[in-house]
Design a protein around this motif. Structure first.
Motif, short mmCIF file in Angstrom:
data_model
loop_
_atom_site.label_atom_id
_atom_site.label_comp_id
_atom_site.label_asym_id
_atom_site.label_seq_id
_atom_site.Cartn_x
_atom_site.Cartn_y
_atom_site.Cartn_z
N ILE A 46 23.92 14.84 6.72
CA ILE A 46 23.70 14.03 7.34
C ILE A 46 24.85 12.95 6.50
CG2 ILE A 46 21.36 13.31 6.07
CD1 ILE A 46 22.08 12.91 9.48
N GLY A 47 24.74 13.22 5.71
CA GLY A 47 25.65 11.99 4.51
C GLY A 47 26.79 11.96 4.69
N ALA A 48 27.68 13.64 5.07
CA ALA A 48 28.69 13.29 6.08
C ALA A 48 28.88 12.28 6.87
CB ALA A 48 29.77 14.29 5.89
N ARG A 49 28.11 13.27 7.39
CA ARG A 49 27.62 12.57 9.45
C ARG A 49 28.34 10.83 9.73
NH1 ARG A 49 25.10 8.21 11.57
NH2 ARG A 49 25.00 8.73 14.03
N ASP A 50 26.97 10.26 8.14
CA ASP A 50 26.94 8.37 8.27
C ASP A 50 28.00 8.29 7.00
OD1 ASP A 50 24.28 9.37 9.10
OD2 ASP A 50 23.25 8.82 7.61
N GLY A 51 28.83 8.65 6.68
CA GLY A 51 29.49 8.68 6.35
C GLY A 51 30.76 8.32 7.29
N SER A 52 31.14 9.43 7.86
CA SER A 52 31.90 9.54 9.33
C SER A 52 31.67 7.55 10.39
CB SER A 52 32.85 10.28 9.70
OG SER A 52 32.35 11.54 9.33
N ALA A 53 30.46 7.77 10.05
CA ALA A 53 29.93 6.82 11.47
C ALA A 53 30.34 5.42 10.81
CB ALA A 53 28.70 6.60 11.59
N HIS A 54 30.78 5.25 9.30
CA HIS A 54 30.70 3.69 8.90
C HIS A 54 32.16 4.02 8.90
CE1 HIS A 54 26.86 2.55 7.10
NE2 HIS A 54 26.21 3.62 6.24
N VAL A 55 32.93 4.25 8.60
CA VAL A 55 34.44 4.19 8.88
C VAL A 55 34.61 3.90 9.88
CG1 VAL A 55 36.31 5.84 9.02
CG2 VAL A 55 34.45 6.05 7.04
N LEU A 56 33.29 4.80 11.45
CA LEU A 56 34.30 3.88 12.91
C LEU A 56 33.94 2.63 12.67
CD1 LEU A 56 33.10 7.50 14.16
CD2 LEU A 56 35.17 6.80 13.82
N ARG A 57 33.20 2.24 12.25
CA ARG A 57 32.71 1.12 12.50
C ARG A 57 33.57 0.09 11.32
NH1 ARG A 57 28.35 -2.61 9.47
NH2 ARG A 57 28.12 -3.19 10.82
N CYS A 58 34.09 0.42 10.23
CA CYS A 58 35.10 -0.32 9.58
C CYS A 58 36.09 -0.29 10.78
CB CYS A 58 35.53 0.62 8.69
SG CYS A 58 34.57 -0.16 7.07
N LEU A 59 36.79 0.91 11.79
CA LEU A 59 37.77 1.25 12.04
C LEU A 59 38.06 0.41 13.75
CD1 LEU A 59 39.05 4.50 12.90
CD2 LEU A 59 39.92 3.10 11.47
N VAL A 190 22.23 0.57 12.77
CA VAL A 190 21.27 1.36 13.12
C VAL A 190 22.04 2.72 13.49
CG1 VAL A 190 19.02 2.28 14.27
CG2 VAL A 190 19.32 0.51 13.48
N ALA A 191 23.26 3.08 14.37
CA ALA A 191 23.81 3.77 14.73
C ALA A 191 24.34 4.87 13.78
CB ALA A 191 24.81 3.03 15.73
N CYS A 192 24.45 3.52 12.25
CA CYS A 192 25.05 4.55 11.39
C CYS A 192 24.03 5.39 10.08
CB CYS A 192 25.52 3.74 10.18
SG CYS A 192 27.23 3.13 11.08
N ASP A 193 23.21 5.75 10.99
CA ASP A 193 22.10 6.52 9.83
C ASP A 193 21.69 7.00 10.73
OD1 ASP A 193 19.40 7.08 8.87
OD2 ASP A 193 18.35 5.49 8.84
N GLY A 194 22.10 8.87 10.54
CA GLY A 194 21.60 9.75 11.16
C GLY A 194 20.08 10.39 11.70
N ASN A 195 19.65 9.57 10.64
CA ASN A 195 18.36 9.87 10.87
C ASN A 195 17.80 9.39 11.75
OD1 ASN A 195 17.45 11.63 8.38
ND2 ASN A 195 17.87 9.20 7.33
N CYS A 196 18.33 8.27 12.70
CA CYS A 196 18.39 7.67 14.13
C CYS A 196 18.65 7.91 14.77
CB CYS A 196 18.10 6.04 13.93
SG CYS A 196 17.61 5.58 12.64
N ALA A 197 20.07 9.54 15.20
CA ALA A 197 20.56 9.58 16.00
C ALA A 197 19.43 10.57 17.58
CB ALA A 197 21.94 10.31 15.13
N SER A 198 18.97 11.08 16.43
CA SER A 198 17.93 11.38 17.54
C SER A 198 16.82 10.99 18.24
CB SER A 198 17.93 13.18 17.61
OG SER A 198 18.72 13.88 16.83
N LEU A 199 16.38 9.60 17.76
CA LEU A 199 15.83 8.70 18.36
C LEU A 199 16.28 8.52 20.32
CD1 LEU A 199 14.54 6.01 15.75
CD2 LEU A 199 13.14 8.35 16.49
N LYS A 200 15.43 8.45 21.01
CA LYS A 200 15.55 7.62 23.03
C LYS A 200 16.42 6.56 23.22
CE LYS A 200 11.74 9.98 24.19
NZ LYS A 200 10.40 10.61 25.14
N PRO A 201 17.71 6.37 22.89
CA PRO A 201 17.88 4.87 22.99
C PRO A 201 17.33 3.89 23.63
CG PRO A 201 19.03 6.81 23.57
CD PRO A 201 18.21 7.27 23.34
#
Length: 267
Positions: A46-59, A190-201
């Motif tokens: 989950i940490g690797a996923r979150d790290g990639s999410a932050h990279v996408l936000r920077c991009l 919130v989207a960068c937090d993988g623990n929230c990824a499976s919550l109903k949008p």
């Protein structure tokens, strides 16, 4: 629909229709991440996923792209990780490929080689193109489609609340205390937090907006610079206008309960 006594403007009906449509499609685009906190069998954490999410936000910031690209990319990445087991060494390529697919889908032109270079994903342009094709195939990605995300619902709920506030003569007040750019910033975090990824949008977006609105209203006690219309408050004095207006705005949170009921009925 019971709206707790709130007037329902005509403008809200097409928005409610859009909400109904989005709710029907929500389950189709809902990720269900089951990533471990610690990799035991060369798994993506989950940490690797979150790290990639932050990279996408920077991009997204680097290329000055709309938030839509970021949220579509996150959705593609999370749904792919839901369906496929991948190794940590592929995480960067998966996320950057999802970002590229999202950019192309939303008519944002990005040079593949530059994207690979600036993201430092340690893959080639050819690797990115191949991974993009794999993602499209596994997710049965149809050209011209766009997933329903928490951003979809946040914009709909915000538009619904604004329509009701305007009906109450408090449109200016609402737009001054609810800033869309701030809402998007919070939703991106919130989207960068993988623990929230499976919550109903839909539920995540509604909770975020209501929490934000409640906090903004609490700040009214110390902010006297927010313009308030008194047109919808007959015989109101200058002294009690602010209190009455704040009370009217708080009634929007009651309407949020009705929206929550709609979401639960559909789901």
């Amino acid at each position: 629909m019971d709206t707790s006594g709130l007037p329902v403007p005509d403008a809200i009906h097409p928005l409610l229709e859009q909400l109904q449509e989005a709710l029907v499609l929500e389950v189709k685009y809902q990720p269900n991440l089951q990533l471990p906190n610690i990799s035991q069998n060369d798994e993506i954490t989950i940490g690797a996923r979150d790290g990639s999410a932050h990279v996408l936000r920077c991009l997204k910031v680097w290329y000055d792209l709309p938030s839509d690209v970021f949220f579509v990319a996150i959705n593609l990445m999370d749904r792919f990780l839901t369906k496929m087991k991948a190794r940590p060494k592929h995480m960067a390529c998966i996320s950057i490929s999802a970002f590229h697919i999202a950019a192309v889908q939303l008519a944002q032109s990005l040079d593949v080689d530059h994207l690979v270079s600036i993201s430092q994903c340690k893959c080639t342009g050819s690797d990115l193109k191949r991974m993009s094709e794999v993602i499209r195939n596994k997710l049965e990605w149809a050209p011209g489609t766009q997933p329903v995300t928490s951003l979809t619902f946040l914009r709909l709920f915000n538009a619904i609340f604004l329509a009701i506030a305007s009906q109450l003569g408090l449109g200016d007040m609402y737009t001054n205390i609810v800033t869309e750019s701030e809402l998007l910033l919070r939703l991106e975090m919130v989207a960068c937090d993988g623990n929230c990824a499976s919550l109903k949008p839909s539920e995540m977006a509604l909770v975020l907006l209501c929490t934000y609105l409640n906090g903004a209203l609490n700040r009214l006690d110390t902010n006297t610079d927010i313009p308030i219309s008194t047109a919808a408050i007959p015989n109101s004095s200058t002294t009690n206008t602010s209190v009455t207006s704040r009370h009217q705005m708080l009634r929007l949170l009651d309407f949020a309960i009705e929206l929550q009921k709609i979401c639960k009925v559909i789901l």
